[in-house]
Design a protein around this motif. Structure first.
Motif, PDB file in Angstrom:
ATOM      1  N   VAL A  75       9.374   0.555  -7.094  1.00 53.15           N
ATOM      2  CA  VAL A  75       9.812   0.916  -5.752  1.00 53.15           C
ATOM      3  C   VAL A  75      11.261   0.457  -5.608  1.00 53.15           C
ATOM      4  O   VAL A  75      11.608  -0.645  -6.026  1.00 53.15           O
ATOM      5  CB  VAL A  75       8.921   0.239  -4.676  1.00 53.15           C
ATOM      6  CG1 VAL A  75       9.376   0.589  -3.282  1.00 53.15           C
ATOM      7  CG2 VAL A  75       7.466   0.626  -4.871  1.00 53.15           C
ATOM      8  N   SER A  76      12.086   1.310  -5.004  1.00 59.25           N
ATOM      9  CA  SER A  76      13.498   0.971  -4.819  1.00 59.25           C
ATOM     10  C   SER A  76      13.653  -0.182  -3.826  1.00 59.25           C
ATOM     11  O   SER A  76      12.719  -0.532  -3.096  1.00 59.25           O
ATOM     12  CB  SER A  76      14.255   2.184  -4.280  1.00 59.25           C
ATOM     13  OG  SER A  76      13.857   2.448  -2.938  1.00 59.25           O
ATOM     14  N   GLN A  77      14.866  -0.732  -3.762  1.00 60.87           N
ATOM     15  CA  GLN A  77      15.146  -1.794  -2.801  1.00 60.87           C
ATOM     16  C   GLN A  77      14.879  -1.315  -1.378  1.00 60.87           C
ATOM     17  O   GLN A  77      14.252  -2.013  -0.593  1.00 60.87           O
ATOM     18  CB  GLN A  77      16.590  -2.263  -2.952  1.00 60.87           C
ATOM     19  CG  GLN A  77      16.931  -3.431  -2.042  1.00 60.87           C
ATOM     20  CD  GLN A  77      18.358  -3.882  -2.223  1.00 60.87           C
ATOM     21  OE1 GLN A  77      19.235  -3.413  -1.512  1.00 60.87           O
ATOM     22  NE2 GLN A  77      18.588  -4.778  -3.173  1.00 60.87           N
ATOM     23  N   ALA A  78      15.334  -0.119  -1.053  1.00 59.48           N
ATOM     24  CA  ALA A  78      15.087   0.438   0.282  1.00 59.48           C
ATOM     25  C   ALA A  78      13.587   0.587   0.517  1.00 59.48           C
ATOM     26  O   ALA A  78      13.094   0.353   1.628  1.00 59.48           O
ATOM     27  CB  ALA A  78      15.791   1.781   0.440  1.00 59.48           C
ATOM     28  N   GLY A  79      12.861   0.934  -0.520  1.00 62.31           N
ATOM     29  CA  GLY A  79      11.409   1.102  -0.405  1.00 62.31           C
ATOM     30  C   GLY A  79      10.677  -0.194  -0.158  1.00 62.31           C
ATOM     31  O   GLY A  79       9.886  -0.306   0.787  1.00 62.31           O
ATOM     32  N   ALA A 126       4.154   8.668  -2.082  1.00 61.00           N
ATOM     33  CA  ALA A 126       3.569   7.718  -3.043  1.00 61.00           C
ATOM     34  C   ALA A 126       2.301   7.062  -2.497  1.00 61.00           C
ATOM     35  O   ALA A 126       1.660   6.281  -3.204  1.00 61.00           O
ATOM     36  CB  ALA A 126       4.597   6.647  -3.398  1.00 61.00           C
ATOM     37  N   GLY A 127       1.945   7.357  -1.253  1.00 57.31           N
ATOM     38  CA  GLY A 127       0.728   6.797  -0.668  1.00 57.31           C
ATOM     39  C   GLY A 127       0.875   5.366  -0.191  1.00 57.31           C
ATOM     40  O   GLY A 127      -0.115   4.655  -0.045  1.00 57.31           O
ATOM     41  N   LEU A 128       2.114   4.928   0.079  1.00 54.46           N
ATOM     42  CA  LEU A 128       2.355   3.534   0.459  1.00 54.46           C
ATOM     43  C   LEU A 128       2.456   3.329   1.970  1.00 54.46           C
ATOM     44  O   LEU A 128       2.201   2.228   2.457  1.00 54.46           O
ATOM     45  CB  LEU A 128       3.622   3.019  -0.231  1.00 54.46           C
ATOM     46  CG  LEU A 128       3.593   3.125  -1.758  1.00 54.46           C
ATOM     47  CD1 LEU A 128       4.936   2.727  -2.343  1.00 54.46           C
ATOM     48  CD2 LEU A 128       2.471   2.294  -2.335  1.00 54.46           C
ATOM     49  N   VAL A 129       2.851   4.378   2.697  1.00 54.16           N
ATOM     50  CA  VAL A 129       2.913   4.323   4.162  1.00 54.16           C
ATOM     51  C   VAL A 129       2.385   5.643   4.725  1.00 54.16           C
ATOM     52  O   VAL A 129       2.325   6.654   4.026  1.00 54.16           O
ATOM     53  CB  VAL A 129       4.337   4.061   4.706  1.00 54.16           C
ATOM     54  CG1 VAL A 129       4.902   2.755   4.196  1.00 54.16           C
ATOM     55  CG2 VAL A 129       5.270   5.201   4.395  1.00 54.16           C
ATOM     56  N   GLY A 161       0.216   0.277  -0.104  1.00 55.77           N
ATOM     57  CA  GLY A 161       1.474  -0.304   0.360  1.00 55.77           C
ATOM     58  C   GLY A 161       1.333  -1.793   0.620  1.00 55.77           C
ATOM     59  O   GLY A 161       2.245  -2.576   0.325  1.00 55.77           O
ATOM     60  N   GLN A 162       0.186  -2.188   1.171  1.00 56.56           N
ATOM     61  CA  GLN A 162      -0.069  -3.609   1.416  1.00 56.56           C
ATOM     62  C   GLN A 162      -0.108  -4.378   0.095  1.00 56.56           C
ATOM     63  O   GLN A 162       0.398  -5.499   0.013  1.00 56.56           O
ATOM     64  CB  GLN A 162      -1.380  -3.800   2.189  1.00 56.56           C
ATOM     65  CG  GLN A 162      -1.679  -5.236   2.560  1.00 56.56           C
ATOM     66  CD  GLN A 162      -0.676  -5.817   3.549  1.00 56.56           C
ATOM     67  OE1 GLN A 162      -0.333  -5.179   4.547  1.00 56.56           O
ATOM     68  NE2 GLN A 162      -0.199  -7.022   3.286  1.00 56.56           N
ATOM     69  N   ALA A 163      -0.690  -3.760  -0.930  1.00 60.76           N
ATOM     70  CA  ALA A 163      -0.731  -4.409  -2.250  1.00 60.76           C
ATOM     71  C   ALA A 163       0.689  -4.608  -2.790  1.00 60.76           C
ATOM     72  O   ALA A 163       0.998  -5.668  -3.357  1.00 60.76           O
ATOM     73  CB  ALA A 163      -1.564  -3.577  -3.223  1.00 60.76           C
ATOM     74  N   ILE A 164       1.559  -3.611  -2.589  1.00 62.89           N
ATOM     75  CA  ILE A 164       2.971  -3.748  -2.999  1.00 62.89           C
ATOM     76  C   ILE A 164       3.620  -4.874  -2.202  1.00 62.89           C
ATOM     77  O   ILE A 164       4.320  -5.729  -2.755  1.00 62.89           O
ATOM     78  CB  ILE A 164       3.749  -2.426  -2.783  1.00 62.89           C
ATOM     79  CG1 ILE A 164       3.244  -1.340  -3.721  1.00 62.89           C
ATOM     80  CG2 ILE A 164       5.257  -2.640  -2.915  1.00 62.89           C
ATOM     81  CD1 ILE A 164       3.708  -1.460  -5.152  1.00 62.89           C
ATOM     82  N   VAL A 203       5.559  -8.199  -3.410  1.00 62.39           N
ATOM     83  CA  VAL A 203       6.938  -8.480  -2.989  1.00 62.39           C
ATOM     84  C   VAL A 203       7.005  -9.874  -2.393  1.00 62.39           C
ATOM     85  O   VAL A 203       7.884 -10.680  -2.737  1.00 62.39           O
ATOM     86  CB  VAL A 203       7.432  -7.427  -1.968  1.00 62.39           C
ATOM     87  CG1 VAL A 203       8.719  -7.877  -1.290  1.00 62.39           C
ATOM     88  CG2 VAL A 203       7.623  -6.074  -2.643  1.00 62.39           C
ATOM     89  N   ARG A 204       6.078 -10.170  -1.500  1.00 64.01           N
ATOM     90  CA  ARG A 204       6.078 -11.471  -0.831  1.00 64.01           C
ATOM     91  C   ARG A 204       5.894 -12.614  -1.830  1.00 64.01           C
ATOM     92  O   ARG A 204       6.581 -13.635  -1.753  1.00 64.01           O
ATOM     93  CB  ARG A 204       4.991 -11.504   0.233  1.00 64.01           C
ATOM     94  CG  ARG A 204       5.032 -12.749   1.035  1.00 64.01           C
ATOM     95  CD  ARG A 204       4.096 -12.705   2.192  1.00 64.01           C
ATOM     96  NE  ARG A 204       4.158 -14.003   2.854  1.00 64.01           N
ATOM     97  CZ  ARG A 204       3.638 -14.250   4.008  1.00 64.01           C
ATOM     98  NH1 ARG A 204       3.007 -13.314   4.655  1.00 64.01           N
ATOM     99  NH2 ARG A 204       3.720 -15.442   4.526  1.00 64.01           N
TER     100      ARG A 204
END
Length: 142
Positions: free
Chosen positions: A31-35, A75-78, A98-101, A105-106
Motif C-alpha cells: 500500500v502506498s504512503q497515501a494509502g 483493493a477491498g480496504l475501505v 483494511g483494519q488488518a492493514i 501499520v500501527r
C-alpha cells in the motif's frame, strides 16, 4: 542561521524523514504512503470521515484523495457509504482487510517510535513534545 530558522528547518526535515522511514518499513504491505496514511486516519476516526475531511487530514487536494480512495476501495480496504443526512457526502469505512492493514501499520509505527525515541533522554523528549504541542496550539489560534 538563527535558532528559529534551525528549529523550522529541523521540524520540517524531521517530519519528512520520519514519514519516509516509516514508509520504508511498510513497503511489504503493498500500500502506498497515501494509502496507509488514509487507512490509518479512517480506522482511528471516532466517527466516519467524509472524503473531504480525509483529504484535509492527509493534506492533499480533494481530486487526489478521490483517486486514492478509488484504489483502496478496489483493493477491498475501505468502503464508501452514503451519508444519512446529505446524499452528496460519502463517508469512509475501513473493511476487515483494511483494519488488518491498519493493525500492521500501527504495530510497525509503534516499533519504530520505540526504537528511535527510546534512544533519546526522556526529559528532553518531554520538553520537545511540550514545545511542539504549544506550537500547534499557536498555529491553530493564529
Amino acid at each position: 542561521m538563527s535558532t528559529e530558522e534551525r528549529f523550522s528547518h529541523a521540524l520540517h526535515n524531521t517530519a519528512r524523514m520520519w514519514r519516509l522511514a516509516l514508509d520504508r518499513r511498510l513497503k511489504d504491505l503493498g500500500v502506498s504512503q497515501a494509502g496507509w496514511l488514509s487507512i490509518a486516519y479512517i480506522a482511528k476516526a471516532k466517527t466516519p470521515l467524509s472524503q473531504g475531511e480525509l483529504a484535509g487530514l492527509v493534506q492533499v487536494e480533494a481530486a487526489t484523495m478521490v483517486s486514492t480512495i478509488d484504489r483502496l476501495e478496489k483493493a477491498g480496504l475501505v468502503r464508501r457509504v452514503a451519508s444519512e443526512t446529505d446524499r452528496r457526502v460519502k463517508h469512509l469505512i475501513v473493511t476487515p482487510q483494511g483494519q488488518a492493514i491498519y493493525d500492521k501499520v500501527r504495530a510497525k509505527a509503534d516499533d519504530m517510535r520505540r526504537e528511535l525515541l527510546g534512544r533519546l533522554d526522556a526529559e528532553k523528549l518531554k520538553v520537545a513534545a511540550d514545545i511542539l504541542e504549544e506550537l500547534q496550539t499557536l498555529i491553530e489560534s493564529a
